[in-house]
Write an enzyme that holds these catalytic residues in place. Sequence first.
Site, PDB file in Angstrom:
ATOM      1  N   ARG A 262       0.855  -1.173   0.000  1.00 45.43           N
ATOM      2  CA  ARG A 262       0.000   0.000   0.000  1.00 45.43           C
ATOM      3  C   ARG A 262       0.896   1.229   0.000  1.00 45.43           C
ATOM      4  O   ARG A 262       1.957   1.252   0.636  1.00 45.43           O
ATOM      5  CB  ARG A 262      -0.922   0.022   1.230  1.00 45.43           C
ATOM      6  CG  ARG A 262      -1.778  -1.220   1.398  1.00 45.43           C
ATOM      7  CD  ARG A 262      -2.743  -1.415   0.264  1.00 45.43           C
ATOM      8  NE  ARG A 262      -3.871  -0.495   0.329  1.00 45.43           N
ATOM      9  CZ  ARG A 262      -4.782  -0.376  -0.625  1.00 45.43           C
ATOM     10  NH1 ARG A 262      -4.675  -1.087  -1.728  1.00 45.43           N
ATOM     11  NH2 ARG A 262      -5.781   0.476  -0.492  1.00 45.43           N
ATOM     12  N   GLU A 291      -3.278   8.345  -5.382  1.00 48.12           N
ATOM     13  CA  GLU A 291      -3.373   7.784  -6.740  1.00 48.12           C
ATOM     14  C   GLU A 291      -4.585   8.360  -7.460  1.00 48.12           C
ATOM     15  O   GLU A 291      -5.614   8.606  -6.833  1.00 48.12           O
ATOM     16  CB  GLU A 291      -3.476   6.255  -6.668  1.00 48.12           C
ATOM     17  CG  GLU A 291      -2.248   5.590  -6.064  1.00 48.12           C
ATOM     18  CD  GLU A 291      -2.363   4.063  -6.019  1.00 48.12           C
ATOM     19  OE1 GLU A 291      -3.329   3.515  -6.587  1.00 48.12           O
ATOM     20  OE2 GLU A 291      -1.475   3.425  -5.425  1.00 48.12           O
ATOM     21  N   HIS A 310      -0.079   1.055 -10.257  1.00 48.13           N
ATOM     22  CA  HIS A 310      -0.878   0.128  -9.448  1.00 48.13           C
ATOM     23  C   HIS A 310      -1.427  -1.016 -10.316  1.00 48.13           C
ATOM     24  O   HIS A 310      -2.638  -1.258 -10.364  1.00 48.13           O
ATOM     25  CB  HIS A 310      -2.027   0.859  -8.767  1.00 48.13           C
ATOM     26  CG  HIS A 310      -2.513   0.159  -7.519  1.00 48.13           C
ATOM     27  ND1 HIS A 310      -3.057   0.816  -6.448  1.00 48.13           N
ATOM     28  CD2 HIS A 310      -2.544  -1.164  -7.186  1.00 48.13           C
ATOM     29  CE1 HIS A 310      -3.408  -0.052  -5.507  1.00 48.13           C
ATOM     30  NE2 HIS A 310      -3.112  -1.262  -5.939  1.00 48.13           N
TER      31      HIS A 310
END
Length: 353
Positions: A262, A291, A310
């Site tokens: 994370r 993000e 990601h």
Amino acid sequence: MTSPQKTPSTPPTAGPATAVTSPGTGPAALPTLLVLDAVPPPRLGRLTGRVRIEHADASTLAERLPSADVLLVWDFASHAVRAAWPGGGPRPRWVHTASAGVDHLMCPELAASDTVVTNARGVFDRPIAEYVAALVLAMAKDLPRTLELQRERTWRHRESRRVAGTRACVVGSGPIGRAITGTLEALGVTTALVGRSARAASRGDGVGAPAAVHGAEDLDRLIAGADWVIAAAPLTERTRGMFDARRFALMQPSAHFVNIGRGPLVVEDALAEALRSHRIAGAALDVFTSEPLTPDSPLWDVPGLVVSPHMSGDTLGWRDELASQFVELYELWAAGEPLPNVVDKQRGYVPGH
């Protein structure tokens, strides 16, 4: 028959599986499945005629929650659940998120309720392990620089690093961390797996898994001797910001750091400074504190940093795998069977065996 009572009472017993009372059956008592939408939507055709499916977004979730028996958090990047859950009225008895992490939906009210929370544990393990192995090989063989030199039409011979015989510290002892460990071991990397507390590895810990899981008290010592430090831990209050300036200063100048866990596990400014000052040799980030990464983020230009959006667990067909997993869990829930992947809401992850 009526749907089950959804008013919170006491938290369920933590464990690898928790029994859930099934909803009523029959046309007049179809349970309501509320989907927090994302594009593309989940394919739930196998549930046709067995559940009433409703849809919500961040603006409508709060008003729809009281009528839902089950909530599917398909938009796993949304924080809408944390904002909507504290409102009035009954709440779903079961929440499933199509992600490994649950930090985006947990709030004190959900943690204190009797709602069962499950995650997508098991879907992303191997793809992420492959991605980490690819990053390790790319950095060891200096592939980013090779591609830069190719674009410049520059012929520059260099020596690269042998991966076999190096040492890795994988932080996070869940299925993803264990899959990473097994994959790196297959490349000849000696690995140490670090979890919240020390324990012997179970038979299901994966091919190539180490004999034991180290506790958090061993982390500083292990990263100081590692060539590769891989962050694969869940985001909790204990892990937030765990990779800071002090920890980067402990690493060898030849070490590389990878975060596929994370974003907030890492103090990004501290990592950037460690790279600029050559405190460590290189890094790769697939997750970020915020993000998507904005075009003006300074992280794009940090020397020695590989940035990816990601995507480490997202292989072809991954959304269909997530939808199929949820349907299988729903069938267990509807039959009153124990659910796997039950999150310990106080810890913020599915406990190990």
